[in-house]
Structure formats: C-alpha cells, structure tokens
Scaffold this active site. Structure first.
Site, PDB file in Angstrom:
ATOM      1  NE  ARG A 225      54.608  38.464  41.406  1.00 55.01           N
ATOM      2  CZ  ARG A 225      54.032  37.606  40.579  1.00 55.01           C
ATOM      3  NH1 ARG A 225      53.360  38.041  39.547  1.00 55.01           N
ATOM      4  NH2 ARG A 225      54.129  36.306  40.764  1.00 55.01           N
TER       5      ARG A 225
ATOM      6  CD1 TRP B 143      54.400  38.264  50.751  1.00 55.03           C
ATOM      7  CD2 TRP B 143      54.138  36.081  51.111  1.00 55.03           C
ATOM      8  NE1 TRP B 143      53.297  38.103  51.548  1.00 55.03           N
ATOM      9  CE2 TRP B 143      53.108  36.779  51.783  1.00 55.03           C
ATOM     10  CE3 TRP B 143      54.166  34.690  51.203  1.00 55.03           C
ATOM     11  CZ2 TRP B 143      52.124  36.129  52.532  1.00 55.03           C
ATOM     12  CZ3 TRP B 143      53.196  34.048  51.949  1.00 55.03           C
ATOM     13  CH2 TRP B 143      52.192  34.772  52.602  1.00 55.03           C
TER      14      TRP B 143
ATOM     15  CG  ASN C  20      57.696  32.784  42.370  1.00 54.16           C
ATOM     16  OD1 ASN C  20      57.315  32.342  43.446  1.00 54.16           O
ATOM     17  ND2 ASN C  20      56.925  33.482  41.562  1.00 54.16           N
ATOM     18  N   GLY C  21      58.718  29.774  43.904  1.00 54.15           N
ATOM     19  CA  GLY C  21      58.173  28.416  43.951  1.00 54.15           C
ATOM     20  C   GLY C  21      58.690  27.690  45.181  1.00 54.15           C
TER      21      GLY C  21
ATOM     22  CD  GLU D  63      35.008  41.183  47.771  1.00 53.18           C
ATOM     23  OE1 GLU D  63      35.282  40.068  48.223  1.00 53.18           O
ATOM     24  OE2 GLU D  63      35.870  41.933  47.280  1.00 53.18           O
TER      25      GLU D  63
ATOM     26  CE  LYS E 162      38.538  43.846  48.648  1.00 48.19           C
ATOM     27  NZ  LYS E 162      38.250  42.661  47.903  1.00 48.19           N
TER      28      LYS E 162
ATOM     29  CE  LYS F 131      45.828  41.999  42.353  1.00 44.01           C
ATOM     30  NZ  LYS F 131      44.540  42.438  42.945  1.00 44.01           N
TER      31      LYS F 131
HETATM   32  O1  M6R Z   1      44.016  35.946  41.833  1.00 44.87           O
HETATM   33  P1  M6R Z   1      42.833  35.328  42.492  1.00 44.87           P
HETATM   34  O2  M6R Z   1      41.546  35.955  42.104  1.00 44.87           O
HETATM   35  O3  M6R Z   1      42.797  33.829  42.291  1.00 44.87           O
HETATM   36  O4  M6R Z   1      43.050  35.566  44.024  1.00 44.87           O
HETATM   37  C1  M6R Z   1      42.208  35.009  44.979  1.00 44.87           C
HETATM   38  C2  M6R Z   1      42.402  35.672  46.312  1.00 44.87           C
HETATM   39  O5  M6R Z   1      43.697  35.493  46.761  1.00 44.87           O
HETATM   40  C3  M6R Z   1      42.093  37.179  46.243  1.00 44.87           C
HETATM   41  O6  M6R Z   1      40.810  37.406  45.776  1.00 44.87           O
HETATM   42  C4  M6R Z   1      42.252  37.806  47.630  1.00 44.87           C
HETATM   43  O7  M6R Z   1      41.234  37.372  48.480  1.00 44.87           O
HETATM   44  C5  M6R Z   1      42.316  39.320  47.518  1.00 44.87           C
HETATM   45  N1  M6R Z   1      43.229  39.814  48.497  1.00 44.87           N
HETATM   46  C6  M6R Z   1      41.009  39.977  47.713  1.00 44.87           C
HETATM   47  O8  M6R Z   1      41.055  41.360  47.765  1.00 44.87           O
END
Ligand code: M6R
Length: 584
Positions: A26, A70, A96-97, A463, A467, A579
C-alpha cells in the site's frame, strides 16, 4: 496508504507483523507494532522498510496491532509513526485517515494537562480515550465516546493495558474484519489476514467492533449491537504471492493473458443492470484518477466508436467543473482498482448530491466506491500488489469494451475479440520480451522519454508515460501525436527517445509525426502491427481493432518494468507512491 492490522490469536505479535508485511504494497515510510508485555503495552516503531526488521517478538501475546504509515501530518520520524500511546501509556491506537478537528481537540486536552509527543493528528485519539475513561466504565464505551467527537475520517484499532480485546471502528477509511476459529483480525484490507482466513466482515462507516475471542459489531452513534455475517472472500492467499516471479509487477503483467480470457464472465444480472443504466442516461461521465482515468479516456473512445454514444471522461479530482451540469439524468461511471481513492469518492459524492446515478467499476470487493454505487462490475483482476496498476488497467479496458459492445448489441463480437486477444497477449509479451530488454537498456539512460499516439492510442500514450515515470523516475510525457508541433517538439534533440504507438487507423499521420521527430534527432521506437525498418526499433503488436488499447499497453508495461530493473530500482515499491491514495 496507511495500513492497519489488529490480531487476536496465539502468537499475535508475529501474525500482526506478517499482516503488516502483506500490507507493504500500500506504500509506507515507517511502521510500528504494539502488544501487551510485562503488565504494560510494548510499542516498537521504525522508520523505513519492514523487510530489514527482525522478528524476535513475544510469542505469548494473544493480542497485537500494527501500522504502516505514509506521512501526512508530520515528518517521517519514529515519534510520528504509529501506534500512538496515551499520556499514561494505558492506551495504544493505530489510525488511518485524517482527524480534521485535531487542533481543537488537542488544545482542549492540553488545557486538561495532557502532553503530546508527535506532530500527528492521530495521537489525540489515544489521549481522548484516556480522558473518556474517567467517566466511562468500559474500554469500548470510552472509545465510542471519543469517536463521537472526531471529525474527518478514520479507521482505528485500539488496545488497553490489561484487557485482552481490541476495539476497532471505521468512518470514511477502510477496515475489514477477519473471522477464523479461535482468532479474529482487523485490517485495512483482507490481504493482511488472507493467509489465516477467507471469512470477512466489511465494516460499514459509522460502526465499531469489539474483538476478543468473539467478535461483536455496534453502531458507533447509538452503541446498538448490529448483526454481522461474514462473507467468503473470492481472492486466494496464493494470488497475493509472487510465486516464481522476481517481482509482483512482472507476475501481474504476465497474468493478463489469462485474465483477458475470463474478462467477459460477468454475472448476467449485474451486466444487464449496468448496461441499462448506460442506455437510459442522458449524460454519461467516466471518472477516475491516474491509470484509472486513462481507462476512462480509452472507454470514451470505445463508446464513441462502438456504441456511437458520447461519454465525457473527467479527472475525478477536477470533477467540480461538471458540478453545474450533473443532474438526475446523468450517470457517473466511477473507475477504481482500490475503490478507496479519496478524489474519486469526493467526485461520487458531488454527483450523488446532484441526484446522478453511480455505476462503479472496481477491483476490490465491498470497497467504498462499490458501496456508494447503484450498480457495480468487478474487474476480477485478483489482488494487485505492485503499486503500479497493470492488470487492473487492462481489465478496466476489457470491461469498457464489453460495455460499449453490449450497449450497441455487439457483445458476441467483443467476447470473440477478448478471447482472441487473450492468446494474442501471451504472444505479444513472449515475442517482444528480448527486444524490450534491449530497448530498456538504452532508455534507462534517458533524461526524457516522449510517447505519442493518436485516436484510441492516445490514452495508451498517457498510460505508457505514467508507467515509465512511476517505476523508473525518468521524465516521460505522453500526448496526442498532432500536439507535437504545438509545443513539445521544441524539446526534441539529438538522441531523445520517442515511442510512437501506431495502429492501422492512425499509421499515416502518426508516422509523419515520427518523421518530424526523427528529423530533429529523435530515436524512434515504433509500436505497430507491421515492421518499420526506417526507424530505430520496432515492437510488433498484431492489430486487435477496438481492443488495440489493451494490446498496445502490454509491451509498454514490460518496457517500464525493464527500464526500472536497468536502473536497479524495485518496481514493486516506487518511491513516494502509495497503492491506494486515501487522502485528497
Ligand atoms: O485505486 P485507483 O484505481 O482508484 O487508483 C488511482 C490511481 O491512484 C492509480 O491508478 C495510480 O495512478 C497508479 N499508481 C497507477 O499505476
């Protein structure tokens, strides 16, 4: 982002520690554990990765809790790491929050003589519980009273010196309970306890639970006991393991051919409901963040071309721009792997406030986005452990393709396309792998990488760039090919690498963009279904028509992975990233 684990079991400290390891994906910068020892509560907190820690915890503890932090409120320090203790050290909590009214609560507690050690908003919860115990008879009663004063969002687990129980609660941050024989668990997500049990209770917002040998759930506001029936999780422990792969990212990339095969296996009633909402909506918005937003743009292209239906892709964090146009005739399709992304949840709440219907496309069952949605389709990608979205992206695209095809009565074509792509995907990865490694070597030394595509390859360019950036820390920029001459071409110089995503529909125009860049010294990597011997490299990807955004992204994910390896980086844990992004 932050991860929480609570365990009631034999050898609880080690189980909580293992739970934290399972939540590492995460994203976190410090961690900590607490369990009863020598009549008090033993707390250990560390900065950095769990991997380097020893496991010489007490084996006799029957309860334990842990946290991966985090940083938001306050720097990455041991003081700011969780668990936080109350001033008298009788209470420890993990949170968390965000406690939005923590400053007011803190100054009230300070005026009553409490002192604080950290800069966090979370520490107030521990002291507030201590304060409430002055008037409340039970630990859970004191926790409940403290929770009633919190504004913002929370998932918490709390323990008290001398009590063999954990008190947990959620309001706005995820918390799931695990039920096993002679053990129970609480965690930010079920991967923390899936090795122990697949029976889970997804707590609702505004509820709390007391965990000892039994598990009881209550409404936080009234204290009334609620019925809680465990559900059987569909994910397996093995799915959350790396197996023979060196990294989760690689494993998840290679899972895609298999997943594409079963992408069309959606429950009929759920699909029909979703499709009828799409058919009857007067306005359709697709919204998400990061990679999920890129899927929204791709989906809009698919709906335009396959279903001749207009869809507006909107960044969830900028959804307010649409606020004045969203009404009860609108459908907002919320796309999210985690289902917990704060920006997306805010967009959903804006849309709901205007009376719009919400249709969710999520990977994590019972996530907040799923709960807020009137209809949901699950991506069925299984646990995605690598911080980077790979398989969840292609599953989002597969669902978009299916939905657009269902809306226009062409679902059988889409199913055939996906089934063919499943075999094709394995070949794309296999046949290009060695060439991609070679290209990655060169790109690993680049300062900038540009990626272009036109029409439905444009979101794939965005995308691809994301990446590369996330995993290799090289600046990469994706854009529509025609935009090149409107500015970015100024950055092209001798040796600048440019990836050109070409399809049979766009080949002529995008090739002319490639030539413009090559004339200024760019090294061109052409991705297309036909070879391009005039350019520096060709990656061959057969033409899959409307499914091209899925086919094209596969070698790009692999390329990003190998660039990271060349740069000796851990692709599974990119710096600064989490994550699931549960803060706005
Ligand atoms: O869990 P989600 O799909 O809502 O997350 C959205 C973005 O945070 C997520 O796609 C992020 O851009 C990733 N690090 C992409 O690899």
């Amino acid at each position: 982002m932050c991860g929480i684990v609570g365990v009631i079991s034999d050898n609880a400290a080690l189980k909580a520690f293992n739970g934290l390891r399972a939540l590492e994906y995460r994203g976190y910068d410090s961690w900590g554990l607490a369990y009863p020892e020598s009549g008090g509560i033993f707390v250990v907190k560390k900065i950095g990765q769990i991997g380097k820690a020893g496991t010489d915890f007490s084996k006799s503890a029957g309860i334990a809790m842990g946290h991966t932090r985090w940083a938001t409120h306050g720097k990455v320090t041991e003081e700011n790491a969780h668990p936080h203790s109350s001033m008298d050290k009788s209470i420890a909590i993990v949170h968390n929050g965000i406690v939005e009214n923590y400053a007011e609560l803190k100054s009230e507690l300070v005026s009553k003589g409490y002192s604080f050690k950290s800069e966090t908003d979370s520490e107030v919860i521990a002291n507030l519980i201590q304060e409430k115990l002055k008037t409340e008879k039970t630990f859970e009663g004191a926790v409940r009273k403290a929770l009633l004063e919190l504004e913002g969002s929370y998932a918490i687990v709390a323990m008290r010196k001398g009590e063999e129980k954990l008190v947990c609660a959620r309001d706005g941050s995820p918390l799931v309970l695990g039920v096993a024989e002679n053990a129970c668990f609480a965690a930010s997500d079920a991967t923390a306890f899936i090795s122990e049990t697949k029976k889970a209770i997804f707590l609702e917002d505004g509820t709390m639970a007391v965990l000892n040998k039994q598990l009881k759930v209550f409404e936080t506001k009234t204290g009334a006991q609620l019925k809680a029936v465990p559900k059987e999780l569909s994910w397996d422990f093995e799915q959350a393991q790396k197996g023979d792969y060196e990294h989760f990212m690689l494993k998840e990339i290679y899972e895609q051919p298999r997943l594409l095969k079963s992408a069309a296996n959606q429950p009929k009633d759920k699909m029909e409901k979703f499709v009828s909402m799409l058919r009857f909506a007067q306005k359709i918005y697709f919204t998400g963040c990061g990679t999920s937003y890129h899927a929204c743009i791709s989906g809009a292209y698919m709906f335009s071309s396959i279903a001749k239906t207009q869809v507006m892709p909107v960044l969830a964090s900028e959804f307010s721009l649409q606020e004045n146009f969203v009404d009860e005739n609108a459908l907002v399709v919320a796309v999210s792997q985690s289902g917990e992304t704060a920006d997306l949840i805010e967009a959903i709440n804006i849309a709901k406030g205007k009376g719009a219907k919400i249709a969710g496309i999520v990977n994590v069952m019972d996530s907040t986005v799923m709960r807020l949605s009137d209809a949901t389709l699950l991506m069925n990608a299984g646990p995605e452990i690598c911080v980077l979205s790979t398989k969840s992206y292609t599953m989002q695209l597969a669902l978009m393709l299916l939905l657009a095809s269902y809306v226009s009565g062409k679902e059988e074509e889409a199913k055939r396309l996906l089934s063919g792509l499943s075999t094709g995907a394995a070949k794309i990865l296999e046949s290009n792998s060695e060439k991609i490694k070679e290209i990655a070597k060169g790109l690993s030394r680049a300062k900038d990488i540009f990626v272009i595509g036109r029409k439905n390859a444009f979101p794939t360019a965005l995308e691809t760039a994301l990446k590369i950036k996330e995993v290799s820390y090289i600046h990469a920029e994706g854009f529509a090919g025609a935009e090149l001459k409107h500015g970015t071409i100024a950055l092209i110089e001798e040796g600048t690498p440019a990836i050109v995503l070409s399809t049979s529909q766009t080949r002529k125009q995008v090739a002319s963009n490639a030539i413009e860049m090559r004339s200024r010294g760019a090294k061109i990597i052409m991705v297309d279904s036909i070879p391009h011997p005039d350019f520096d490299f060709s990656i061959l990807v057969p033409d899959f028509g409307e499914a091209n955004p899925i086919a094209l992204v596969l070698p790009m994910q692999l390329l990003a992975y190998y660039i990271a390896l060349e740069r000796k980086l851990d692709p599974d844990k990119p710096r600064n990233l989490a994550k699931s992004v549960t803060v706005k």
